[in-house]
Structures are given as C-alpha cells and as structure tokens.
Design an enzyme around this catalytic site. Structure first.
Site, PDB file in Angstrom:
ATOM      1  N   GLN A  53     -11.109 -13.358  -4.422  1.00 30.23           N
ATOM      2  CA  GLN A  53     -11.382 -13.951  -3.114  1.00 30.23           C
ATOM      3  C   GLN A  53     -12.864 -14.268  -3.000  1.00 30.23           C
ATOM      4  OE1 GLN A  53      -7.743 -12.009  -0.502  1.00 30.23           O
ATOM      5  NE2 GLN A  53      -9.800 -11.557   0.087  1.00 30.23           N
ATOM      6  N   ARG A  65      -2.326  -6.748  -0.886  1.00 25.52           N
ATOM      7  CA  ARG A  65      -3.357  -7.213  -1.821  1.00 25.52           C
ATOM      8  C   ARG A  65      -2.733  -8.157  -2.844  1.00 25.52           C
ATOM      9  NH1 ARG A  65      -6.409  -6.321   1.569  1.00 25.52           N
ATOM     10  NH2 ARG A  65      -8.089  -4.789   1.622  1.00 25.52           N
ATOM     11  N   ASN A  78      -7.420  -2.701  12.252  1.00 25.56           N
ATOM     12  CA  ASN A  78      -6.741  -4.005  12.276  1.00 25.56           C
ATOM     13  C   ASN A  78      -5.264  -3.896  11.870  1.00 25.56           C
ATOM     14  OD1 ASN A  78      -7.029  -3.659   9.529  1.00 25.56           O
ATOM     15  ND2 ASN A  78      -8.554  -5.269   9.258  1.00 25.56           N
ATOM     16  N   HIS A 127      -7.518 -15.142   3.605  1.00 26.94           N
ATOM     17  CA  HIS A 127      -7.385 -13.739   4.034  1.00 26.94           C
ATOM     18  C   HIS A 127      -7.903 -13.582   5.474  1.00 26.94           C
ATOM     19  CE1 HIS A 127      -7.906  -9.259   2.684  1.00 26.94           C
ATOM     20  NE2 HIS A 127      -7.285  -9.377   3.837  1.00 26.94           N
TER      21      HIS A 127
HETATM   22  P1  NDP Z   1      -2.064   3.398   5.325  1.00 26.20           P
HETATM   23  O1  NDP Z   1      -2.984   4.232   4.508  1.00 26.20           O
HETATM   24  O2  NDP Z   1      -1.780   3.752   6.733  1.00 26.20           O
HETATM   25  O3  NDP Z   1      -0.650   3.292   4.592  1.00 26.20           O
HETATM   26  C1  NDP Z   1      -0.479   3.068   3.235  1.00 26.20           C
HETATM   27  C2  NDP Z   1       0.889   3.554   2.866  1.00 26.20           C
HETATM   28  O4  NDP Z   1       1.141   3.195   1.510  1.00 26.20           O
HETATM   29  C3  NDP Z   1       1.028   5.063   2.980  1.00 26.20           C
HETATM   30  O5  NDP Z   1       2.162   5.365   3.748  1.00 26.20           O
HETATM   31  C4  NDP Z   1       1.216   5.486   1.525  1.00 26.20           C
HETATM   32  O6  NDP Z   1       2.059   6.576   1.361  1.00 26.20           O
HETATM   33  C5  NDP Z   1       1.872   4.269   0.952  1.00 26.20           C
HETATM   34  N1  NDP Z   1       1.829   4.181  -0.498  1.00 26.20           N
HETATM   35  C6  NDP Z   1       0.827   4.540  -1.331  1.00 26.20           C
HETATM   36  N2  NDP Z   1       1.188   4.300  -2.603  1.00 26.20           N
HETATM   37  C7  NDP Z   1       2.451   3.791  -2.562  1.00 26.20           C
HETATM   38  C8  NDP Z   1       3.372   3.385  -3.563  1.00 26.20           C
HETATM   39  N3  NDP Z   1       3.031   3.422  -4.854  1.00 26.20           N
HETATM   40  N4  NDP Z   1       4.576   2.910  -3.160  1.00 26.20           N
HETATM   41  C9  NDP Z   1       4.911   2.861  -1.869  1.00 26.20           C
HETATM   42  N5  NDP Z   1       4.074   3.249  -0.879  1.00 26.20           N
HETATM   43  C10 NDP Z   1       2.859   3.700  -1.225  1.00 26.20           C
HETATM   44  O7  NDP Z   1      -2.640   1.928   5.192  1.00 26.20           O
HETATM   45  P2  NDP Z   1      -2.394   0.664   6.137  1.00 26.20           P
HETATM   46  O8  NDP Z   1      -0.959   0.572   6.493  1.00 26.20           O
HETATM   47  O9  NDP Z   1      -3.407   0.650   7.215  1.00 26.20           O
HETATM   48  O10 NDP Z   1      -2.810  -0.499   5.130  1.00 26.20           O
HETATM   49  C11 NDP Z   1      -2.067  -0.711   3.939  1.00 26.20           C
HETATM   50  C12 NDP Z   1      -2.767  -1.755   3.091  1.00 26.20           C
HETATM   51  O11 NDP Z   1      -2.732  -3.012   3.753  1.00 26.20           O
HETATM   52  C13 NDP Z   1      -4.270  -1.498   2.874  1.00 26.20           C
HETATM   53  O12 NDP Z   1      -4.500  -0.606   1.816  1.00 26.20           O
HETATM   54  C14 NDP Z   1      -4.769  -2.862   2.553  1.00 26.20           C
HETATM   55  O13 NDP Z   1      -4.670  -3.127   1.176  1.00 26.20           O
HETATM   56  C15 NDP Z   1      -3.842  -3.793   3.320  1.00 26.20           C
HETATM   57  N6  NDP Z   1      -4.512  -4.378   4.502  1.00 26.20           N
HETATM   58  C16 NDP Z   1      -4.617  -5.744   4.569  1.00 26.20           C
HETATM   59  C17 NDP Z   1      -5.264  -6.352   5.624  1.00 26.20           C
HETATM   60  C18 NDP Z   1      -5.327  -7.839   5.725  1.00 26.20           C
HETATM   61  O14 NDP Z   1      -6.168  -8.351   6.477  1.00 26.20           O
HETATM   62  N7  NDP Z   1      -4.474  -8.582   5.045  1.00 26.20           N
HETATM   63  C19 NDP Z   1      -5.922  -5.549   6.668  1.00 26.20           C
HETATM   64  C20 NDP Z   1      -5.645  -4.131   6.579  1.00 26.20           C
HETATM   65  C21 NDP Z   1      -5.015  -3.576   5.489  1.00 26.20           C
HETATM   66  P3  NDP Z   1       1.751   8.099   1.781  1.00 26.20           P
HETATM   67  O15 NDP Z   1       0.433   8.123   2.521  1.00 26.20           O
HETATM   68  O16 NDP Z   1       2.937   8.443   2.625  1.00 26.20           O
HETATM   69  O17 NDP Z   1       1.681   8.836   0.503  1.00 26.20           O
END
Ligand code: NDP
Length: 386
Positions: free
Chosen positions: A315, A286, A148, A334
């Site tokens: 939630q 989140r 998603n 959400h």
């Molecule tokens: P990904 O795993 O693709 O990306 C997460 C990114 O966050 C990675 O690039 C990671 O860095 C980075 N990251 C981790 N810790 C930190 C930090 N402390 N500061 C800055 N960046 C950080 O996940 P998605 O993009 O698919 O999803 C991200 C979040 O979005 C999910 O974890 C979820 O909580 C939320 N989400 C919400 C939805 C909704 O319906 N509202 C649906 C889907 C997701 P790296 O890997 O480079 O170390």
C-alpha cells in the site's frame, strides 16, 4: 526532547482543508465490549470531524508535542532508501503511522532505528511493523484498539450488500445514461436467507455479525476462542472449528483476523476451491491474508461471484495491481477504518498513548501489542510471532 516521526497519507488533491459535507459528528464515548473511547487529558488539537489523517492534518498532534518541547516531523514519503522516512528514522524516538498508508517497519529498518522506543499505529492492525524485530529491540508497539472497529464493520456490511445486490454495475449503468434493468439484475440477489460466515469474531467480526442479524442471514463463525454461550444464542450462531469447515457451509465469507506470519496467504487456491460456486469473499482485514492471483482466477472462472475489500499489498497499490480491474470486484483504497468519524477517535487515542508515554504512566493494556520484549495486551491474544 523527543523526535516524533509521523507518516500520514497525502492531502486531498484539491487542497487542505477540504469543504466538509457536515458540520459535526456524533460523540461516541464507548464500545460494545465496555471499553471506553479514547480519553486523552487534552486539549485535542483538532475539531472532531476534521480530516486529520493526512499530512496537513498531522493527527492534531503538533500543538501538544511542541508545547512539551518535542519535535514533530510529518511526511507521506515513506518507501525506499531515499525517502524522508528513512532519512529521519535513525533519529526518531517515536514513529507513528496508519495502516492505510503504512510506514513499513521491517527488521532492516528497525536495525537502523537505534533510538526508536515507541511505535504507534494510529488505527488498528500493526502488521506493518515486524513485531518480532520490535520485541527483540525492546520497542513498545501500541495501537488504538477499538477506535475504528464499527467503521470497518459498517464497511463490510456495505460491501456485502453491494456485491450480492450487484449495486456497483447497476450504478454505473445509471450514471452512463442506461436503463437496461435486465443487465442490472442478472446477478442481483437478496441476502435474506443466505449463509454468512466470519473467519475471526473479534471486535470487528462480532460487530459484523450483530449488524447482519436483522437482515435474516444464517450466521456462522470460526475463531480460536469461542464466543460466550449467551452471544452464540442471541445471534443464533453456528461455530466451526476451522476456516475449511466454515467456507464449505456459507455463501458469503468475511476475513477479519490479524495478519501475522502463519496467517499470511492462508486463503489460497485450495481454500477457495472449498467455497461454494458463486460465493462472495470480503476482506477488510489485510491483503496478504489471501493469495492475490488465486482471487483473480476464481473471479475469472466464475467460482467466486464477487470479491470486495479495502486492503492490498503493498500500500499504496501499484496502478497495475490486478485487483483494480478483475471482474466483479468492489475494491476501494484502504479507507474503511479512516472515515472522519474514525479519525476523531484514533487521533484522540494516539494523543492518549503519547500522554501516557511522556508522563510515564501505563499505556492502556488493550492498546499494547508489544511491550518489554514480548507480545502484550491485545497483541498477546490476537497476534503470534510465527
Ligand atoms: P481483534 O483483536 O478484536 O480480533 C481479532 C480476532 O482474530 C480475535 O478474535 C482472534 O482470536 C482472531 N484470530 C487470530 N488468529 C486467528 C486465526 N488464525 N484464525 C481465526 N481467527 C483468528 O481485532 P479487530 O477485530 O479489531 O481487527 C481485526 C483485524 O482487522 C486487524 O488486525 C486488522 O488487520 C484489520 N483492520 C482493518 C481495518 C481497515 O481499515 N480495513 C481497520 C481495523 C482493523 P482470539 O483473540 O479469540 O484468539
């Protein structure tokens, strides 16, 4: 025979199935990073475009599970010691839930779930499971990575435009019979030329950057790992070493990192104070990443010009949650990652994960969050246990 306990959000108030607005949805076979969309052996127990995320939709899993001799229990009653969820948890081998209506799997609940071996997030974001406790109990945690991401990225773009252009108050004026243009436009701007920054440029963060590029914004990001130089060049990105540096430089901030212990409440009063007056904050990541009441105060004082998102804590959010009524908010429940389009992908992905589990074949590495007692797959790159 396995007992599968599935927690889904309640059916529509007008009953199930709803009258659908469209007859079909586009078929998406893969994602921007080359990952393929879910490929279960099938057959799928639903038609793509069906509402499968609610209790009667059952993620389309019943036929597959029962045909293979397993038991499926579906409930939306998930909170408190007398809930159906807690009643069935001690006998469950597999728990499935969606972040939109999360079955909070705390360390206490995991301790009671003696038979639990697999936890599936039908969607993305497994923070509703205590990952450390799951790792200690050697429970596998998997989510449908990528399913998603674009759904959320589209929602973020919608929220940016809606806040900056003052869409929601203007729509309200139209619905209520008004025509006072001055009231509509006194807070309405173009995004063109503004500076936008995303905190985390993973699957969703990068998709947001790509979608905003044609709007003529200056694009910024921070992430523990820098994007490839060709991507930085293509999107003309400014990289910041940390969130503090980014928030000082931009007009619109987007939060897109996962929630884990050290990111909880990282966006606090001090971080808000570093933002420009009149900045906008979008959070579809989140609710617990930000300090709830600091957001309310920043909107009331005018320091923030708007806050929009779809993630709350807990939630479902209580009726008196202050984000429902704070000024200049564009909150929704959400929903961004559970459009009917997204449901088709993450329900198929859940089936794919279950097929792998029961067939004894490996679950795709990118779907893994915790495995064999440690963070694994996407969990190992995107999460921390502290
Ligand atoms: P990904 O795993 O693709 O990306 C997460 C990114 O966050 C990675 O690039 C990671 O860095 C980075 N990251 C981790 N810790 C930190 C930090 N402390 N500061 C800055 N960046 C950080 O996940 P998605 O993009 O698919 O999803 C991200 C979040 O979005 C999910 O974890 C979820 O909580 C939320 N989400 C919400 C939805 C909704 O319906 N509202 C649906 C889907 C997701 P790296 O890997 O480079 O170390």
């Amino acid at each position: 025979m396995a007992r599968v306990l599935c927690v889904l959000y309640p059916d529509p108030v007008d009953g199930y199935p709803p009258k659908y607005a469209r007859d079909d949805i586009p078929t998406i076979t893969g994602y921007a990073n080359g990952q393929t969309a879910p490929t279960p052996k099938g057959p799928l127990g639903f038609k793509p475009g069906d509402l499968v995320g609610c209790v009667s939709g059952e993620l389309g899993l019943r036929a597959y599970l029962e045909k293979n001799g397993h038991e499926l229990i579906v409930t939306s009653d998930k909170d408190g010691p007398d809930s159906e969820f807690e009643k069935h948890l001690p006998d469950a081998e597999i728990v499935i839930s969606q972040p939109f209506w999360p079955a909070y799997l705390t360390a206490e609940r995991i301790a009671k779930a003696k038979k639990l071996k697999l936890v599936v997030t039908a969607g993305i974001g497994s923070d509703h499971t205590d990952l450390e406790a799951a790792a200690r109990a050697h429970i596998t945690v998997a989510e449908v990575t990528g399913s998603n991401s674009i759904s959320v990225a589209e929602h973020v773009v919608m929220m940016i435009l809606s806040l900056v252009r003052n869409y929601l108050p203007s729509h309200k004026i139209a619905v209520e019979g008004g025509w006072n243009i001055a009231d509509c436009v006194e807070r309405s701007y173009d995004v063109e030329g503004m500076h936008f920054g995303t905190i985390a440029a993973g699957r969703i963060g990068l998709a947001v950057l790509r979608r905003l590029k044609p709007f003529g914004l200056h694009l910024h990001y921070t992430d523990p790992h820098r994007l490839a130089p060709e991507v930085e060049k293509e999107l003309d990105l400014t990289f910041h070493p940390d969130a503090e540096s980014l928030v000082k430089a931009v007009d619109i901030v987007n939060l897109q990192m996962p929630l884990y212990p050290s990111t909880e409440h990282f966006f606090n009063e001090a971080m808000l104070a570093k933002m420009k007056r009149g900045a906008y904050l979008i959070n579809t990541a989140r609710g617990k990443l930000v300090e709830r009441d600091a957001i309310v105060r920043a909107l009331e004082s005018g320091h923030l010009a708007g806050y929009a998102g779809d993630v709350w804590f807990p939630q479902p959010a209580p009726a008196d949650h202050p984000w429902r009524t704070m000024p200049w908010n564009g909150m929704t429940p959400h929903i961004s990652g559970t459009s009917l389009s997204a449901q088709a992908r993450y329900a198929a992905g859940t089936l794919e994960i279950l097929e792998s589990w029961f067939d004894g074949t490996p679950i795709r590495d990118e779907y893994l969050i915790v495995d064999s007692g440690v963070l694994a797959g996407t969990g190992a790159t995107s999460y921390k246990l502290t």
